[in-house]
Design a protein around this motif. Structure first.
Motif, short mmCIF file in Angstrom:
data_model
loop_
_atom_site.label_atom_id
_atom_site.label_comp_id
_atom_site.label_asym_id
_atom_site.label_seq_id
_atom_site.Cartn_x
_atom_site.Cartn_y
_atom_site.Cartn_z
N SER A 48 0.79 -1.24 0.00
CA SER A 48 0.00 0.00 0.00
C SER A 48 0.82 1.28 0.00
O SER A 48 0.26 2.36 -0.13
N VAL A 63 -7.72 -4.27 -7.28
CA VAL A 63 -7.49 -3.27 -6.24
C VAL A 63 -6.30 -3.73 -5.41
O VAL A 63 -6.35 -4.78 -4.78
N MET A 66 -5.64 -0.68 -1.09
CA MET A 66 -6.54 0.42 -0.75
C MET A 66 -6.53 0.61 0.77
O MET A 66 -6.66 -0.34 1.51
N ASP A 71 -12.96 4.96 2.71
CA ASP A 71 -12.80 4.67 1.28
C ASP A 71 -13.06 3.19 1.00
O ASP A 71 -13.70 2.84 0.01
N TYR A 75 -16.06 1.67 -1.24
CA TYR A 75 -15.73 0.78 -2.36
C TYR A 75 -16.51 -0.53 -2.25
O TYR A 75 -17.06 -1.01 -3.25
#
Length: 81
Positions: A48, A63, A66, A71, A75
């Motif tokens: 990340s 993804v 994240m 967030d 998502y």
């Protein structure tokens, strides 16, 4: 192995928020517990770019890493609800 992997720290309220959303949506996910010390969180930093948690990876939707619980929850709602 599930498509979603969550990096978390036990007792973290932000992690609990994401875990609750994953459970509410009945999604399968794997959990990786990170060390308490930010300096020892090399794996979560690798995926990340930072050492905070929660962090998710969702291989089904490309993804990677994240972070930020709000967030992540948004998502998950948008993608899986």
């Amino acid at each position: 192995m599930a498509d979603i992997t969550m990096y978390e720290l036990p007792g973290c309220p932000y992690c609990a928020k994401v875990r609750s959303k994953l459970d509410d949506l009945e999604l399968e996910y794997d959990v990786i517990e990170v060390p308490r010390s930010h300096g020892d969180r090399t794996e979560v930093e690798r995926v990340s770019g930072q050492t905070g948690v929660p962090v998710i990876i969702d291989e089904a939707h490309d993804v990677d890493g994240m972070h930020e619980s709000d967030d992540i929850v948004a998502y998950l709602e948008e993608t899986y609800a």
